[in-house]
Design an enzyme around this catalytic site. Structure first.
Site, PDB file in Angstrom:
ATOM      1  N   HIS A   1       0.657  -1.350   0.092  1.00 50.70           N
ATOM      2  CA  HIS A   1      -0.020  -0.377  -0.233  1.00 50.70           C
ATOM      3  C   HIS A   1       1.252   0.771  -0.085  1.00 50.70           C
ATOM      4  O   HIS A   1       1.507   0.991   0.843  1.00 50.70           O
ATOM      5  CB  HIS A   1      -1.220  -0.110   1.418  1.00 50.70           C
ATOM      6  CG  HIS A   1      -1.968   1.238   1.546  1.00 50.70           C
ATOM      7  ND1 HIS A   1      -3.361   0.903   1.392  1.00 50.70           N
ATOM      8  CD2 HIS A   1      -2.115   1.959   1.610  1.00 50.70           C
ATOM      9  CE1 HIS A   1      -3.734   2.613   1.633  1.00 50.70           C
ATOM     10  NE2 HIS A   1      -3.272   3.152   1.212  1.00 50.70           N
TER      11      HIS A   1
ATOM     12  N   ASP B   1      -9.860  -4.179  -4.002  1.00 50.46           N
ATOM     13  CA  ASP B   1      -9.629  -3.946  -2.616  1.00 50.46           C
ATOM     14  C   ASP B   1     -10.972  -3.758  -1.659  1.00 50.46           C
ATOM     15  O   ASP B   1     -11.517  -2.702  -1.437  1.00 50.46           O
ATOM     16  CB  ASP B   1      -8.900  -1.900  -2.929  1.00 50.46           C
ATOM     17  CG  ASP B   1      -8.356  -1.530  -1.449  1.00 50.46           C
ATOM     18  OD1 ASP B   1      -8.583  -2.673  -0.796  1.00 50.46           O
ATOM     19  OD2 ASP B   1      -8.485  -0.986  -1.520  1.00 50.46           O
TER      20      ASP B   1
END
EC number: 3.5.2.3
Length: 404
Positions: free
Chosen positions: A164, A272
């Protein structure tokens, strides 16, 4: 053959009219004629057989957050949306950062999962144990745990690392997370990749400049993904509804357009899927549900000429299997008999009340789309038909190349 699927299927970029043979849960043959078999599924005109799809970025919550999602509800949502393999993100509560918690996670998946699964392990100064992939947060997101030394944690990983990429120093300076927060982190991640030379996957790339950095670097062991919400929504949507808060945030129209312009260069699309209850969203939680809408949005985009159906197969089956070295998944003889059968002509309206996720809402409420997953098959068994998830949980952990 135990099972034969008869009808149109995608193979090497072309639509073929023929059949696919299945035995012992594996694909045995692709044929231009109708194979003999004990059990046949005849796919009608207008419907196409795709491989079961792989989502490499899914937050299934559970543990202490069963009010947001459970492995059962999340994997039901997955197969409802044509996803047969999910990658479980480890920023759970408690996080998967030691062997005991990883084993606890696997125990739950074995009992509750309707889809096959890959188990992730979170790195933030701790020592790794063997997992299917590793996750590093360069800046705080849901769960709040992030790496203070990305390069060191990435160098420790025993397999591919999903990152991330948002810079923790810049987040404290710019809490609304403008593009520079992502761009700076991507540059740092690429510099580390040049030194460490281990497989790295950059999650949810959302900015023009961030994507440019990755494409220009062209590092063979670096892959990346984009999400449907960054492809279909913008900051203007967020301004209309604060429920659309997500990390990284929705961007300007120019960023969104650039992601589409460069879609041929994007190896993976992933959801996601990050479910929160409406109450949590109203209190400012970041994350959007996506497992039951991602394929539908992409099929609709295919119908509108924005991409090819083969792009969906490549970015959600072939490339994830290759990049994450999944031995038993993909689209070929000897691979698991996972299929998503789609009706490209089916027009329908997206409604959260029809979904399996516990989120209870969707960013795409009321959107009219054309194209729907009507059947999902996992290792030769129907697990979803006409919006109904069927049977008991029978998900299995993926097999990685070299793990025999």
């Amino acid at each position: 053959m135990e099972l034969v699927l008869v009808g149109k299927f995608l193979y090497n970029g072309r639509i073929i009219d023929g059949s696919i043979g299945v035995k012992d849960g594996k694909i045995t043959k692709f044929s231009l004629r109708e194979l003999k078999g004990d059990n046949k599924i005849k796919v009608e005109k207008g419907k196409i057989i795709l491989p079961g799809l792989i989502d490499v970025h899914v937050h299934l919550r559970d543990f202490n957050e069963t009010h947001k999602e459970t492995i059962e509800t999340g994997t039901k949502a997955a197969v409802h949306g044509g996803i047969t393999t999910v990658f479980d993100m480890p920023n759970t509560k408690p996080p998967v950062m030691d062997e005991k918690t990883l084993k606890m996670r696997e125990f739950l998946f074995k009992k509750k999962s309707y889809a096959d699964y890959a188990l992730g392990f979170l790195l933030a100064g701790n020592e790794p144990v063997k997992a299917d992939f590793y996750k590093i947060f360069m800046g705080a997101s849901t769960g709040g745990i992030y790496s203070k030394n990305f390069e060191e944690d990435y160098a420790k990983a025993l397999d591919i690392t999903s990152v991330h990429a948002e810079d923790y120093e810049l987040i404290s300076k710019y809490p609304e997370r403008p593009p520079i927060v992502e761009i700076s982190a991507i540059k740092k991640a690429l510099n580390a990749a040049r030194k460490v030379k281990k497989p790295l996957h950059i999650c949810h790339v959302s900015t023009r400049e961030g994507l440019k950095e990755i494409l220009e670097a062209n590092i063979p062991w670096v892959s990346f993904e984009v999400t449907p919400h960054h492809l279909f929504l913008t900051r203007k949507d967020y301004e209309k509804s604060k429920l659309l808060k997500v990390y990284p945030p929705l961007r300007d129209e120019s960023d969104r357009r650039y992601l589409w312009e460069k879609l041929d260069n994007v190896p993976i699309i992933a959801s996601d899927h990050a479910p929160h209850t409406l109450e949590d969203k109203e209190r400012g939680a970041a994350g959007l549900p996506g497992l039951e809408t991602e394929v539908a949005l992409l099929l609709d985009a295919v119908n509108r000429g924005m991409l090819e159906l083969w792009d969906v197969v490549e970015k959600m089956s072939l490339n994830p299997a290759r990049i994450f070295r999944i031995k038993n998944k993909g689209w070929g003889e000897g691979k698991d008999a996972d299929f998503a059968i789609v009706d490209m002509k089916k027009e329908w309206t997206i409604k959260a009340e029809e979904f399996y996720t516990k989120a209870g809402w969707t960013p795409y409420e009321g959107w009219k789309v054309r194209g729907k997953v009507i059947m999902t098959i996992l290792r030769g068994e129907i697990v979803m038909e006409d919006d109904e998830v069927i049977g008991k949980p029978r998900g299995e952990r993926i097999v990685k190349e070299g793990d025999d």
